[in-house]
Design an enzyme around this catalytic site. Structure first.
Site, PDB file in Angstrom:
ATOM      1  N   TRP A 112       1.583   6.818   5.571  1.00 37.92           N
ATOM      2  CA  TRP A 112       1.997   7.551   4.369  1.00 37.92           C
ATOM      3  C   TRP A 112       1.669   9.003   4.653  1.00 37.92           C
ATOM      4  O   TRP A 112       0.505   9.354   4.828  1.00 37.92           O
ATOM      5  CB  TRP A 112       1.229   7.036   3.163  1.00 37.92           C
ATOM      6  N   ARG A 133       0.827  -1.204   0.000  1.00 38.22           N
ATOM      7  CA  ARG A 133       0.000   0.000   0.000  1.00 38.22           C
ATOM      8  C   ARG A 133       0.866   1.260   0.000  1.00 38.22           C
ATOM      9  O   ARG A 133       0.370   2.353  -0.217  1.00 38.22           O
ATOM     10  CB  ARG A 133      -0.925   0.001   1.215  1.00 38.22           C
TER      11      ARG A 133
END
Ligand code: F6R
Length: 607
Positions: free
Chosen positions: A73, A27
């Site tokens: 992230w 991801r």
């Protein structure tokens, strides 16, 4: 794009969480962290890859059988140890991990600071830990409910407190969250592959729902406390499917899975005469007959699949078909009207911009069809009709098999719509069906003869800039070939319609600049060759993707990548494959990691 993992059970939590986070690495992330409850809650976190976190845990182990973990992230605040999740309240009694974005973060931060709170990170997530602590009066679920009432935005928020140490509470709005049900143990994750090797029984947490997990299982409620009776979903995916299985990279493995993916996507849906059975596509023939406009919206590779779709629908349906990037469509005030059909394409079904554009289309009265790879993804839950692509989990950030499956899905839709409208006759539908059924063997053939592609990669690997050209369907494929190359090889590359070259970019074609031309479409073959001649005249190095029956192309191209001949309408499927492999081999020769290109994430769940 962030990963979440949670565990309650009899085993040590830390190794299970680290293992789950590793399985979510695809991801994309820039830091990772974990919290484990024992007599108190302890947190370890680290900027960078999970191996660094694992090394930290070796030095400073965490004992305990309940815990949560996260791969982040960066959105608010740079990647750093401090900004990595989990975050805690000032007492360390409440700990949270979070995917998504809190939009009223600044207001909440000022509110907390004016009340005397000292925030230690730059993240929106830390605020949530403070809010939950403020709202707590002995019931964690109630505190989480009240905390998220104060927050606007998207989240999958997972919370633990030392006051109720044998449970984890999580709440979802937009960002995905699933529960894995084990035997005397329960898992939470942002995605199924994180725990697929531990259980096959899952509960999908929907938007505005709250879930409490203990070792005895999970209770899902609505955010207002209403009862939810969610069916257990048994997932049949082979655990092997989510692993590399002998290939050097997931991307290569996924490229080689494509013949099977085409077969799967067509499976049980296509009759010999082009009749289709599309299980969750529910519009009726009257809707199709009255249809005036088809819209397609998506981002990135899915958008490129949409470019192919536009050509297919216009040719087969003779209907205006408009393709828009989702992030453009949502702000462009598009003239979508009641009775239109909007096809939202997304591998993950979680891309924030695509979800927003799909919602906009639905608000304007369009029927919304989700073409997606992920069962029970958010996009599929918004949709009136769904066509699942059945590509299986795609781990490589650079999408390949999901793209091909998106093309197949659109051919099936075109057959369904075209036969209902009467815009193609049975004979033509039969031809298309026959061509589709031959594709798995043809793609197999390309994969078996990849030496020419490896050689071509060697011939262009040292270039600074590469150009991709084509016309119509070939242009759509060129767009995807160019994206694939740039995202994993970090080479500058651009795609344009072949006819556009002479309107500017030709100025950049000098000795040995590679130009990849896709030249399958018979109706425009000569025109495309004229553009190739312009390139050759300036010393450019021409690499052509052409049918194996094309006897002319060698006169014009230095390197030819052959693909089996098909009906021109179906050529994009075969033509895309050598370009995927070309990108892969160039990236490999340049020594890049491939599966996780820098700065990119598999699922872009923020705007
Ligand atoms: C490129 C790539 C991305 C995605 C885009 C949309 O290889 O994978 O461009 O296509 O981020 O993602 P989905 O299809 O999940 O909506």
């Amino acid at each position: 794009m962030c990963g979440i993992m949670g565990y309650v059970g009899p085993q040590q939590a830390a190794p299970i969480i680290i293992d789950g986070l590793k399985r979510l690495e695809y991801r994309g992330y820039d830091s990772a962290g974990i919290a484990v409850a024992n007599s108190r809650i302890d947190v370890r976190k680290s900027e960078g890859k999970i191996v660094r976190l694992a090394a930290l845990l070796d030095r400073e182990p965490l004992e305990g059988t309940v815990g949560i973990g996260h791969t982040r992230w960066a959105t608010h605040g740079k990647p750093s140890d401090l900004n990595a999740h989990p975050h805690t309240d000032p007492t360390g009694s409440f700990v949270v991990v979070h995917n998504g974005i809190i939009e009223n973060f600044q207001t909440l931060r000022e509110e907390l600071e004016s009340g005397g709170a000292a925030l230690t990170s730059e993240t929106d997530t830390e605020i949530l830990a403070h809010l939950v602590a403020e709202e707590y009066d002995g019931d964690l679920a109630a505190a989480v409910r009240r905390a998220v009432e104060r927050a606007e935005g998207a989240y999958a928020l997972v919370v633990m407190t030392i006051n109720e140490p044998r449970k984890i509470v999580a709440v979802r709005k937009i960002s995905p969250l699933i529960v894995g049900l084990g035997d005397g143990e329960t898992f939470l994750a942002s995605d199924i592959p994180a725990v697929l090797h531990r259980t096959r029984d899952f509960l999908i947490v929907e938007d505005d729902e709250l879930v409490t997990i203990t070792e005895d299982g999970a209770v899902i409620e609505t955010i207002d406390g209403g009862v939810v009776d969610r069916d257990v979903m048994h997932i049949d995916w082979d655990a092997e499917q989510a692993e590399k299985g002998g290939f050097e990279h997931f991307m290569l493995k996924e490229i080689y899975e494509q013949p099977a993916v085409i077969t799967e996507t067509l499976g049980g849906r296509l009759g010999e005469d082009g009749t289709t059975w599309l299980e969750d596509v529910e519009f009726d023939d009257a809707f199709v007959r009255d249809l005036e406009t088809v819209w397609i919206t998506a981002c990135g590779t899915a958008y490129h699949a949409g470019l192919v779709g536009r050509e297919i629908f216009q040719r087969v349906l003779r209907l205006p078909t408009i393709v828009e990037y989702a992030h453009e469509m949502r702000y462009a005030d598009p003239m979508i009207k009641r009775g239109d059909l909007t096809i939202a394409i997304s591998q993950s079904g979680e891309t924030a911009d695509t979800l927003a554009a799909a919602r906009l289309a639905a608000e304007r009265g369009s029927r919304m069809l989700a073409l997606t790879n992920v069962v029970a993804s958010t996009l599929s839950r918004y949709a009136d009709d769904i066509l699942y692509t059945r590509a299986g989990p795609e781990i490589s950030v650079a999408s390949t098999k999901a793209y091909l499956a998106m093309l197949i899905g659109q051919y099936l839709l075109a057959l369904r719509l075209g036969t209902a409208r009467g815009s193609i006759d049975r004979e033509r539908a039969t031809e298309i069906a026959r061509g589709l059924n031959r594709l798995p063997a043809q793609v197999e053939e390309i994969l078996e003869h990849d030496q020419a592609i490896v050689d071509a990669a060697g011939a262009i690997v040292d270039a600074d800039d590469i150009y991709f050209i084509g016309r119509g369907l070939d242009y759509a494929v060129a767009m995807e070939g160019s994206l694939k190359l740039k995202e994993i090889s970090y080479l500058h590359s651009e795609a344009m319609p072949a006819g556009e070259l002479k309107h500017g970019t030709l100025a950049l074609i000098t000795d040995d600049v590679p130009v990849v031309v896709v030249v399958t479409q018979r109706a425009t073959y000569d025109k495309t060759i004229s553009a190739v001649q312009e390139v050759k005249a300036r010393g450019g190095k021409v690499v052509a993707v052409a049918y194996d029956t094309d006897t002319e192309i060698e006169k014009f191209a230095e390197i030819v990548l052959r693909i089996p001949e098909t009906d021109d309408l179906l050529a994009p499927v075969n033509a895309a494959v050598p370009l995927q492999l070309l990108a892969y081999h160039v990236a490999k020769l340049r020594g890049h990691g491939i599966d996780q290109p820098r700065n990119l994430a598999k699922s872009v769940t923020v705007e």
